[in-house]
Design a protein around this motif. Structure first.
Motif, PDB file in Angstrom:
ATOM      1  N   CYS A  80      44.709  42.905  29.759  1.00 45.93           N
ATOM      2  CA  CYS A  80      45.657  42.942  30.873  1.00 45.93           C
ATOM      3  C   CYS A  80      46.476  41.654  30.816  1.00 45.93           C
ATOM      4  O   CYS A  80      45.898  40.560  30.856  1.00 45.93           O
ATOM      5  CB  CYS A  80      44.941  43.058  32.211  1.00 45.93           C
ATOM      6  N   PRO A  81      47.796  41.746  30.687  1.00 43.58           N
ATOM      7  CA  PRO A  81      48.615  40.544  30.534  1.00 43.58           C
ATOM      8  C   PRO A  81      48.422  39.512  31.643  1.00 43.58           C
ATOM      9  O   PRO A  81      48.398  38.320  31.389  1.00 43.58           O
ATOM     10  CB  PRO A  81      50.046  41.098  30.540  1.00 43.58           C
ATOM     11  N   LYS A  82      48.281  39.954  32.894  1.00 40.31           N
ATOM     12  CA  LYS A  82      48.222  39.018  34.014  1.00 40.31           C
ATOM     13  C   LYS A  82      46.800  38.651  34.416  1.00 40.31           C
ATOM     14  O   LYS A  82      46.533  37.515  34.821  1.00 40.31           O
ATOM     15  CB  LYS A  82      48.956  39.618  35.222  1.00 40.31           C
ATOM     16  N   TYR A  83      45.864  39.606  34.312  1.00 40.47           N
ATOM     17  CA  TYR A  83      44.482  39.367  34.741  1.00 40.47           C
ATOM     18  C   TYR A  83      43.521  39.678  33.595  1.00 40.47           C
ATOM     19  O   TYR A  83      42.603  40.489  33.738  1.00 40.47           O
ATOM     20  CB  TYR A  83      44.138  40.238  35.955  1.00 40.47           C
ATOM     21  N   ASN A  84      43.709  39.019  32.466  1.00 44.02           N
ATOM     22  CA  ASN A  84      42.924  39.368  31.277  1.00 44.02           C
ATOM     23  C   ASN A  84      41.434  39.065  31.441  1.00 44.02           C
ATOM     24  O   ASN A  84      40.600  39.670  30.770  1.00 44.02           O
ATOM     25  CB  ASN A  84      43.465  38.646  30.043  1.00 44.02           C
ATOM     26  N   TYR A  85      41.091  38.136  32.343  1.00 42.52           N
ATOM     27  CA  TYR A  85      39.681  37.824  32.569  1.00 42.52           C
ATOM     28  C   TYR A  85      38.925  38.995  33.191  1.00 42.52           C
ATOM     29  O   TYR A  85      37.684  38.999  33.227  1.00 42.52           O
ATOM     30  CB  TYR A  85      39.547  36.576  33.451  1.00 42.52           C
ATOM     31  N   LEU A  86      39.641  40.003  33.685  1.00 39.57           N
ATOM     32  CA  LEU A  86      38.996  41.183  34.253  1.00 39.57           C
ATOM     33  C   LEU A  86      38.944  42.357  33.270  1.00 39.57           C
ATOM     34  O   LEU A  86      38.444  43.421  33.600  1.00 39.57           O
ATOM     35  CB  LEU A  86      39.738  41.622  35.520  1.00 39.57           C
ATOM     36  N   SER A  87      39.444  42.148  32.067  1.00 36.56           N
ATOM     37  CA  SER A  87      39.401  43.198  31.045  1.00 36.56           C
ATOM     38  C   SER A  87      38.142  43.008  30.192  1.00 36.56           C
ATOM     39  O   SER A  87      37.191  42.352  30.627  1.00 36.56           O
ATOM     40  CB  SER A  87      40.668  43.149  30.191  1.00 36.56           C
ATOM     41  N   MET A  96      49.171  57.168  24.972  1.00 39.82           N
ATOM     42  CA  MET A  96      49.005  56.378  26.198  1.00 39.82           C
ATOM     43  C   MET A  96      47.538  56.119  26.486  1.00 39.82           C
ATOM     44  O   MET A  96      46.679  56.949  26.190  1.00 39.82           O
ATOM     45  CB  MET A  96      49.631  57.093  27.405  1.00 39.82           C
ATOM     46  N   VAL A  97      47.274  54.953  27.068  1.00 40.67           N
ATOM     47  CA  VAL A  97      45.933  54.588  27.536  1.00 40.67           C
ATOM     48  C   VAL A  97      46.036  54.303  29.028  1.00 40.67           C
ATOM     49  O   VAL A  97      46.810  53.430  29.452  1.00 40.67           O
ATOM     50  CB  VAL A  97      45.388  53.352  26.793  1.00 40.67           C
ATOM     51  N   PHE A  98      45.267  55.050  29.830  1.00 46.62           N
ATOM     52  CA  PHE A  98      45.239  54.868  31.285  1.00 46.62           C
ATOM     53  C   PHE A  98      43.936  54.166  31.668  1.00 46.62           C
ATOM     54  O   PHE A  98      42.851  54.626  31.295  1.00 46.62           O
ATOM     55  CB  PHE A  98      45.293  56.215  32.008  1.00 46.62           C
ATOM     56  N   SER A  99      44.034  53.088  32.430  1.00 46.87           N
ATOM     57  CA  SER A  99      42.829  52.402  32.898  1.00 46.87           C
ATOM     58  C   SER A  99      42.997  51.968  34.348  1.00 46.87           C
ATOM     59  O   SER A  99      44.066  52.140  34.944  1.00 46.87           O
ATOM     60  CB  SER A  99      42.514  51.190  31.999  1.00 46.87           C
ATOM     61  N   SER A 100      41.938  51.403  34.905  1.00 46.75           N
ATOM     62  CA  SER A 100      41.922  51.007  36.320  1.00 46.75           C
ATOM     63  C   SER A 100      41.213  49.662  36.440  1.00 46.75           C
ATOM     64  O   SER A 100      41.532  48.746  35.704  1.00 46.75           O
ATOM     65  CB  SER A 100      41.240  52.096  37.161  1.00 46.75           C
ATOM     66  N   HIS A 101      40.271  49.536  37.372  1.00 52.65           N
ATOM     67  CA  HIS A 101      39.409  48.359  37.546  1.00 52.65           C
ATOM     68  C   HIS A 101      40.124  47.194  38.223  1.00 52.65           C
ATOM     69  O   HIS A 101      39.568  46.557  39.127  1.00 52.65           O
ATOM     70  CB  HIS A 101      38.836  47.912  36.196  1.00 52.65           C
ATOM     71  N   ILE A 102      41.341  46.890  37.809  1.00 53.68           N
ATOM     72  CA  ILE A 102      42.108  45.804  38.410  1.00 53.68           C
ATOM     73  C   ILE A 102      43.007  46.427  39.481  1.00 53.68           C
ATOM     74  O   ILE A 102      43.735  47.374  39.199  1.00 53.68           O
ATOM     75  CB  ILE A 102      42.944  45.069  37.348  1.00 53.68           C
ATOM     76  N   HIS A 103      42.962  45.896  40.695  1.00 52.03           N
ATOM     77  CA  HIS A 103      43.593  46.554  41.841  1.00 52.03           C
ATOM     78  C   HIS A 103      45.094  46.242  41.922  1.00 52.03           C
ATOM     79  O   HIS A 103      45.588  45.675  42.907  1.00 52.03           O
ATOM     80  CB  HIS A 103      42.880  46.170  43.141  1.00 52.03           C
ATOM     81  N   ILE A 104      45.779  46.627  40.877  1.00 56.72           N
ATOM     82  CA  ILE A 104      47.221  46.421  40.776  1.00 56.72           C
ATOM     83  C   ILE A 104      47.816  47.666  40.115  1.00 56.72           C
ATOM     84  O   ILE A 104      47.100  48.596  39.754  1.00 56.72           O
ATOM     85  CB  ILE A 104      47.565  45.183  39.916  1.00 56.72           C
ATOM     86  N   LEU A 105      49.129  47.664  39.930  1.00 55.50           N
ATOM     87  CA  LEU A 105      49.801  48.668  39.111  1.00 55.50           C
ATOM     88  C   LEU A 105      50.674  47.936  38.116  1.00 55.50           C
ATOM     89  O   LEU A 105      51.574  47.179  38.508  1.00 55.50           O
ATOM     90  CB  LEU A 105      50.649  49.607  39.971  1.00 55.50           C
ATOM     91  N   THR A 106      50.390  48.111  36.835  1.00 49.86           N
ATOM     92  CA  THR A 106      51.170  47.444  35.808  1.00 49.86           C
ATOM     93  C   THR A 106      51.226  48.310  34.562  1.00 49.86           C
ATOM     94  O   THR A 106      50.362  49.174  34.357  1.00 49.86           O
ATOM     95  CB  THR A 106      50.579  46.053  35.471  1.00 49.86           C
ATOM     96  N   GLU A 107      52.224  48.071  33.756  1.00 53.10           N
ATOM     97  CA  GLU A 107      52.408  48.831  32.517  1.00 53.10           C
ATOM     98  C   GLU A 107      52.908  47.887  31.431  1.00 53.10           C
ATOM     99  O   GLU A 107      53.721  47.000  31.690  1.00 53.10           O
ATOM    100  CB  GLU A 107      53.407  49.968  32.744  1.00 53.10           C
ATOM    101  N   PHE A 108      52.401  48.074  30.215  1.00 47.92           N
ATOM    102  CA  PHE A 108      52.819  47.242  29.091  1.00 47.92           C
ATOM    103  C   PHE A 108      52.585  48.014  27.792  1.00 47.92           C
ATOM    104  O   PHE A 108      51.975  49.092  27.790  1.00 47.92           O
ATOM    105  CB  PHE A 108      52.042  45.912  29.070  1.00 47.92           C
ATOM    106  N   THR A 109      53.078  47.462  26.699  1.00 47.00           N
ATOM    107  CA  THR A 109      52.949  48.105  25.388  1.00 47.00           C
ATOM    108  C   THR A 109      52.294  47.142  24.405  1.00 47.00           C
ATOM    109  O   THR A 109      52.641  45.953  24.381  1.00 47.00           O
ATOM    110  CB  THR A 109      54.331  48.532  24.852  1.00 47.00           C
ATOM    111  N   TYR A 115      50.309  51.318  27.683  1.00 43.93           N
ATOM    112  CA  TYR A 115      49.134  51.098  28.522  1.00 43.93           C
ATOM    113  C   TYR A 115      49.546  51.067  29.992  1.00 43.93           C
ATOM    114  O   TYR A 115      50.514  50.394  30.357  1.00 43.93           O
ATOM    115  CB  TYR A 115      48.450  49.774  28.169  1.00 43.93           C
ATOM    116  N   VAL A 116      48.781  51.791  30.822  1.00 46.15           N
ATOM    117  CA  VAL A 116      49.003  51.783  32.270  1.00 46.15           C
ATOM    118  C   VAL A 116      47.698  51.375  32.949  1.00 46.15           C
ATOM    119  O   VAL A 116      46.629  51.895  32.624  1.00 46.15           O
ATOM    120  CB  VAL A 116      49.436  53.176  32.782  1.00 46.15           C
ATOM    121  N   ILE A 117      47.770  50.422  33.873  1.00 44.40           N
ATOM    122  CA  ILE A 117      46.609  50.015  34.669  1.00 44.40           C
ATOM    123  C   ILE A 117      46.924  50.278  36.131  1.00 44.40           C
ATOM    124  O   ILE A 117      47.921  49.790  36.659  1.00 44.40           O
ATOM    125  CB  ILE A 117      46.278  48.523  34.481  1.00 44.40           C
ATOM    126  N   THR A 118      46.096  51.075  36.774  1.00 43.26           N
ATOM    127  CA  THR A 118      46.271  51.343  38.200  1.00 43.26           C
ATOM    128  C   THR A 118      44.899  51.389  38.874  1.00 43.26           C
ATOM    129  O   THR A 118      44.050  52.196  38.512  1.00 43.26           O
ATOM    130  CB  THR A 118      47.029  52.660  38.445  1.00 43.26           C
TER     131      THR A 118
END
Length: 298
Positions: free
Chosen positions: A158-165, A186-199, A205-208
């Motif tokens: 996760c670009p912003k919260y990588n310590y939670l990946s 595409m890879v869909f994941s969660s765990h981090i309580h944000i909404l972000t997308e990156f490549t 990759y989508v994190i929600t």
């Protein structure tokens, strides 16, 4: 659907749209906020997506009573519901077994026409285990020539919260390499309580994680995704859910409230200390009131 697992299951459904036009609802981290889950299920029964993907941390503590409530609500859905296991879903003793018996295998795959969906167990902090990687690579090989989509709770990076990946860098790198090598779309994941997308590479990759758990930033909102797939692209619509007051102090209170109840119930000694502390505080307050009344009479 063709659902692969032990044993292989086949589910036949009638879908009103063309094969190239698939839509589904995706969300993660409801954390036992079941009124949000109820709203999502009610919306699904109106929108009629092909399926719902609930991507882990559906419960907050993994207790059996939470699983029963969860199962009752999911059972109200008129469309199939797929799940992945999150770290909170296995918190209580025996909760992994409960998840397996009541919801789904820990990792599995299903296909819809030329689309392959792979669901993984990333509830461990370090990432996937070796035997799951062997299974994953075999599934990726079998899916060559198809559009491949991967669901897992904890993101590899996760670009912003990588310590939670994934905490193990080698594990994360292995995952990223596999996704790129097999041209996962595409890879869909969660765990981090944000909404972000990156490549990363050519993989989207989508994190929600906005299903209901405590939000960390004032700008974040509770939400779920309505994902639309056509033959050329994937479009995502964000649908907001009721969100607590957007102040840092309130978000901090929410996070404390979410976790305090779990730890008090899990740790008997901590629970006893909490009860003793509350009793002492009440006793002290009563004594102060008595002293105050005595001083006034004097």
């Amino acid at each position: 659907f063709d659902v692969k697992g032990e044993p292989v299951q086949k589910i036949s459904l009638t879908y009103p749209y063309q094969a190239e036009e698939i839509n589904f609802l995706f969300f993660g981290d409801t954390h036992g906020v079941f009124y949000n889950l109820q709203r999502i299920i009610e919306a699904a029964n109106i929108l009629e997506p092909l399926f719902i993907m609930s991507n882990g941390d559906m419960t907050h503590s993994g207790r059996l009573e939470e699983y029963h409530t969860l199962s009752d609500i999911l059972g109200q859905s008129n469309v199939p519901v797929f799940t992945s296991i999150g770290n909170h879903d296995k918190r209580a003793r025996g909760s992994r077994i409960t998840y397996r018996k009541m919801l789904a295998p820990f990792y599995y795959s299903f296909s819809i026409h030329n689309n392959q969906f792979i669901v993984l167990d990333s509830s461990r902090k370090r990432g996937l285990q070796k035997f799951q990687y062997r299974w994953l690579e075999r599934e990726l090989q079998l899916a060559r020539g198809k559009r491949i989509f991967v669901f897992l709770h904890r993101p590899p990076v996760c670009p912003k919260y990588n310590y939670l990946s994934f905490s193990a860098t080698t594990n994360a790198n292995r995952f990223l390499s596999l996704m790129e090598a097999y041209r996962v779309e595409m890879v869909f994941s969660s765990h981090i309580h944000i909404l972000t997308e990156f490549t990363r590479g050519n993989v989207r990759y989508v994190i929600t994680g906005g299903g209901g758990g405590a939000l960390w930033q004032p700008a974040n909102t509770h939400h779920y995704l309505h994902v639309f797939m056509n033959k050329d692209d994937v479009h995502i619509k964000v649908i907001e859910l009721p969100t607590p007051e957007a102040k840092v102090s309130q978000r901090l209170k929410d996070a404390i409230r979410f976790n305090l109840g779990f730890h008090l119930n899990k740790n008997k000694m901590l629970k006893q200390v909490g009860i003793l502390g509350t009793t002492l505080l009440l006793t002290r307050t009563a004594q102060q009131k008595r002293r105050h009344r005595w001083r006034r009479r004097k």
